[in-house]
Scaffold this motif. Structure first.
Motif, PDB file in Angstrom:
ATOM      1  N   ILE A 160     103.185  41.001  51.653  1.00  0.00           N
ATOM      2  CA  ILE A 160     103.515  42.422  50.760  1.00  0.00           C
ATOM      3  C   ILE A 160     104.758  42.169  49.684  1.00  0.00           C
ATOM      4  O   ILE A 160     105.819  41.394  50.112  1.00  0.00           O
ATOM      5  N   PHE A 161     104.316  43.190  48.996  1.00  0.00           N
ATOM      6  CA  PHE A 161     105.180  43.498  47.960  1.00  0.00           C
ATOM      7  C   PHE A 161     105.367  44.340  47.925  1.00  0.00           C
ATOM      8  O   PHE A 161     104.577  45.741  48.275  1.00  0.00           O
ATOM      9  N   GLY A 162     106.942  45.243  47.986  1.00  0.00           N
ATOM     10  CA  GLY A 162     107.381  46.499  46.953  1.00  0.00           C
ATOM     11  C   GLY A 162     107.043  46.891  45.400  1.00  0.00           C
ATOM     12  O   GLY A 162     106.883  46.021  44.630  1.00  0.00           O
ATOM     13  N   ILE A 163     106.783  48.072  45.285  1.00  0.00           N
ATOM     14  CA  ILE A 163     106.806  48.493  44.042  1.00  0.00           C
ATOM     15  C   ILE A 163     108.247  49.203  44.068  1.00  0.00           C
ATOM     16  O   ILE A 163     107.944  50.497  44.544  1.00  0.00           O
ATOM     17  N   TRP A 164     108.671  48.988  42.152  1.00  0.00           N
ATOM     18  CA  TRP A 164     109.935  50.094  42.747  1.00  0.00           C
ATOM     19  C   TRP A 164     109.989  50.767  41.171  1.00  0.00           C
ATOM     20  O   TRP A 164     109.873  49.463  40.209  1.00  0.00           O
ATOM     21  N   GLU A 197     115.183  49.510  56.453  1.00  0.00           N
ATOM     22  CA  GLU A 197     115.515  51.292  56.135  1.00  0.00           C
ATOM     23  C   GLU A 197     115.297  51.666  54.580  1.00  0.00           C
ATOM     24  O   GLU A 197     114.499  52.924  54.982  1.00  0.00           O
ATOM     25  N   GLU A 198     114.821  51.375  53.638  1.00  0.00           N
ATOM     26  CA  GLU A 198     114.759  51.779  52.346  1.00  0.00           C
ATOM     27  C   GLU A 198     112.854  52.265  52.350  1.00  0.00           C
ATOM     28  O   GLU A 198     112.210  53.174  52.262  1.00  0.00           O
ATOM     29  N   PHE A 199     112.164  51.035  53.545  1.00  0.00           N
ATOM     30  CA  PHE A 199     110.806  50.689  53.418  1.00  0.00           C
ATOM     31  C   PHE A 199     110.930  52.186  54.945  1.00  0.00           C
ATOM     32  O   PHE A 199     109.333  53.390  53.621  1.00  0.00           O
ATOM     33  N   LEU A 200     111.390  52.487  55.536  1.00  0.00           N
ATOM     34  CA  LEU A 200     110.592  54.064  56.230  1.00  0.00           C
ATOM     35  C   LEU A 200     111.031  55.301  55.602  1.00  0.00           C
ATOM     36  O   LEU A 200     110.198  56.457  55.398  1.00  0.00           O
ATOM     37  N   LEU A 208     112.583  53.492  62.446  1.00  0.00           N
ATOM     38  CA  LEU A 208     113.392  52.240  61.859  1.00  0.00           C
ATOM     39  C   LEU A 208     112.993  50.778  62.909  1.00  0.00           C
ATOM     40  O   LEU A 208     112.249  50.198  62.135  1.00  0.00           O
ATOM     41  N   ASP A 209     112.607  50.613  63.946  1.00  0.00           N
ATOM     42  CA  ASP A 209     112.397  49.741  64.694  1.00  0.00           C
ATOM     43  C   ASP A 209     110.446  49.688  64.214  1.00  0.00           C
ATOM     44  O   ASP A 209     110.331  48.070  64.039  1.00  0.00           O
ATOM     45  N   SER A 210     110.108  50.738  64.168  1.00  0.00           N
ATOM     46  CA  SER A 210     108.120  50.075  63.504  1.00  0.00           C
ATOM     47  C   SER A 210     108.691  49.812  62.189  1.00  0.00           C
ATOM     48  O   SER A 210     107.569  48.631  61.700  1.00  0.00           O
ATOM     49  N   ALA A 211     109.234  49.966  61.875  1.00  0.00           N
ATOM     50  CA  ALA A 211     109.300  49.593  60.858  1.00  0.00           C
ATOM     51  C   ALA A 211     109.601  48.478  60.315  1.00  0.00           C
ATOM     52  O   ALA A 211     108.981  47.759  59.165  1.00  0.00           O
ATOM     53  N   ARG A 212     110.777  48.250  60.563  1.00  0.00           N
ATOM     54  CA  ARG A 212     111.401  46.863  60.258  1.00  0.00           C
ATOM     55  C   ARG A 212     110.106  45.356  61.353  1.00  0.00           C
ATOM     56  O   ARG A 212     110.048  44.827  61.125  1.00  0.00           O
ATOM     57  N   SER A 213     109.465  45.759  62.678  1.00  0.00           N
ATOM     58  CA  SER A 213     108.576  45.697  63.101  1.00  0.00           C
ATOM     59  C   SER A 213     107.265  45.261  62.243  1.00  0.00           C
ATOM     60  O   SER A 213     106.490  43.982  62.045  1.00  0.00           O
ATOM     61  N   PHE A 214     107.152  45.704  61.486  1.00  0.00           N
ATOM     62  CA  PHE A 214     105.870  46.000  60.381  1.00  0.00           C
ATOM     63  C   PHE A 214     106.289  45.412  59.604  1.00  0.00           C
ATOM     64  O   PHE A 214     105.652  44.037  59.113  1.00  0.00           O
ATOM     65  N   LEU A 215     107.587  44.988  58.551  1.00  0.00           N
ATOM     66  CA  LEU A 215     108.025  43.909  57.405  1.00  0.00           C
ATOM     67  C   LEU A 215     108.472  42.498  58.863  1.00  0.00           C
ATOM     68  O   LEU A 215     107.564  41.169  57.951  1.00  0.00           O
ATOM     69  N   ARG A 216     108.617  41.957  59.718  1.00  0.00           N
ATOM     70  CA  ARG A 216     108.831  41.056  60.388  1.00  0.00           C
ATOM     71  C   ARG A 216     107.483  40.712  60.932  1.00  0.00           C
ATOM     72  O   ARG A 216     106.830  39.217  60.313  1.00  0.00           O
ATOM     73  N   ALA A 217     106.347  41.379  61.040  1.00  0.00           N
ATOM     74  CA  ALA A 217     104.958  40.724  60.601  1.00  0.00           C
ATOM     75  C   ALA A 217     104.358  40.186  59.530  1.00  0.00           C
ATOM     76  O   ALA A 217     104.002  38.848  59.644  1.00  0.00           O
ATOM     77  N   TYR A 218     105.000  40.900  58.449  1.00  0.00           N
ATOM     78  CA  TYR A 218     104.059  40.365  57.254  1.00  0.00           C
ATOM     79  C   TYR A 218     105.517  39.155  56.780  1.00  0.00           C
ATOM     80  O   TYR A 218     105.035  38.604  56.076  1.00  0.00           O
ATOM     81  N   GLY A 259     112.960  52.881  39.175  1.00  0.00           N
ATOM     82  CA  GLY A 259     113.740  53.494  38.561  1.00  0.00           C
ATOM     83  C   GLY A 259     114.868  53.437  39.569  1.00  0.00           C
ATOM     84  O   GLY A 259     115.581  53.807  40.625  1.00  0.00           O
ATOM     85  N   GLY A 260     114.545  51.665  40.449  1.00  0.00           N
ATOM     86  CA  GLY A 260     115.049  50.648  41.619  1.00  0.00           C
ATOM     87  C   GLY A 260     115.041  52.050  42.949  1.00  0.00           C
ATOM     88  O   GLY A 260     115.166  51.843  43.868  1.00  0.00           O
ATOM     89  N   THR A 261     113.659  52.662  42.913  1.00  0.00           N
ATOM     90  CA  THR A 261     113.610  53.817  43.573  1.00  0.00           C
ATOM     91  C   THR A 261     112.025  53.027  44.565  1.00  0.00           C
ATOM     92  O   THR A 261     110.872  52.951  43.500  1.00  0.00           O
ATOM     93  N   LEU A 262     112.202  52.346  45.942  1.00  0.00           N
ATOM     94  CA  LEU A 262     110.670  52.011  46.574  1.00  0.00           C
ATOM     95  C   LEU A 262     109.505  52.805  46.313  1.00  0.00           C
ATOM     96  O   LEU A 262     109.791  53.955  47.477  1.00  0.00           O
ATOM     97  N   VAL A 263     108.660  52.456  45.666  1.00  0.00           N
ATOM     98  CA  VAL A 263     107.546  53.938  46.003  1.00  0.00           C
ATOM     99  C   VAL A 263     106.247  53.821  46.138  1.00  0.00           C
ATOM    100  O   VAL A 263     104.743  54.705  46.380  1.00  0.00           O
ATOM    101  N   GLY A 264     105.423  51.831  46.548  1.00  0.00           N
ATOM    102  CA  GLY A 264     104.726  51.894  46.300  1.00  0.00           C
ATOM    103  C   GLY A 264     104.758  50.660  47.387  1.00  0.00           C
ATOM    104  O   GLY A 264     105.555  49.598  47.536  1.00  0.00           O
ATOM    105  N   GLY A 265     103.378  49.826  47.161  1.00  0.00           N
ATOM    106  CA  GLY A 265     103.226  49.010  47.800  1.00  0.00           C
ATOM    107  C   GLY A 265     101.841  47.905  47.605  1.00  0.00           C
ATOM    108  O   GLY A 265     100.838  48.348  47.643  1.00  0.00           O
ATOM    109  N   VAL A 266     101.751  47.130  47.674  1.00  0.00           N
ATOM    110  CA  VAL A 266     100.588  45.824  47.625  1.00  0.00           C
ATOM    111  C   VAL A 266     100.910  44.886  48.424  1.00  0.00           C
ATOM    112  O   VAL A 266     101.850  44.646  48.528  1.00  0.00           O
TER     113      VAL A 266
END
Length: 189
Positions: free
Chosen positions: A69-73, A22-25, A48-58, A75-82
């Protein structure tokens, strides 16, 4: 769960796992057009389903040691990733990638996060060659490759179909001995 500090500005690198779909979406919705200028990630993560599926694939890639896969936060907010889009430990190769929403651009977050994951890949996983692919039109991504000490190896002409247009891609890489030498220079170790 762990978080790795990316510097004095409070930015953190954390695993981006399926339970964060949900946060990723929400993050992807904030940056959809910006992120989608050069890569297809927002076209894959549409609900939400495709976001969950993408993260499950990783998560599966991590379980099989073929990607991460890693997120960049900030101030407590997800803003990107590597990520390591691909990782072949047996052959010692990996392909790194990234994305950011517009509010996070220009702060060095991707460079700092990539240094963490590349260092881990080289030192902990024995990766010898890390590759970086960037659209020839994506100046920010090319600049990251340069800051990471990568070498431009060439251009793959019209290799990436993106939103109905075939685009050119620059191929960059860094080898483990180069990475270690640059790290020594950067940190004085």
């Amino acid at each position: 769960m762990f978080a790795i500090s990316l510097g004095d500005d409070g930015a953190e690198l954390r695993p981006l796992e399926p339970w964060r779909a949900e946060e990723f979406l929400a993050h992807m919705d904030r940056g959809r057009e910006y992120v989608g200028r050069h890569i297809g990630l927002p076209d894959v993560v549409e609900d939400l389903d495709s976001a969950r599926s993408f993260l499950r694939a990783y998560a599966e890639k991590a379980a099989h040691d073929t990607g991460r896969i890693f997120g960049i936060w900030t101030g407590g907010t997800l803003v990107g990733g590597v990520m390591f889009r691909t990782m072949d430990v047996d052959h010692g190769t990996a392909e790194a990638g990234c994305w950011l929403e517009p509010s996070a651009a220009g702060k060095g977050l991707v460079t700092r996060a990539c240094r963490v994951i590349i260092d881990w890949a080289v030192e902990e996983r024995g990766i010898h060659r890390v590759e970086w692919y960037a659209s020839t039109k994506n100046g920010a991504s090319v600049a990251v490759a340069r800051r990471l000490g990568m070498t431009r190896e060439g251009v793959l002409r019209e290799n990436y179909p993106h939103r109905g247009v075939r685009t050119d891609t620059e191929l960059w890489s860094v080898l483990a001995p180069e990475w270690r030498a640059a790290k020594k220079e950067r940190t004085g170790e």
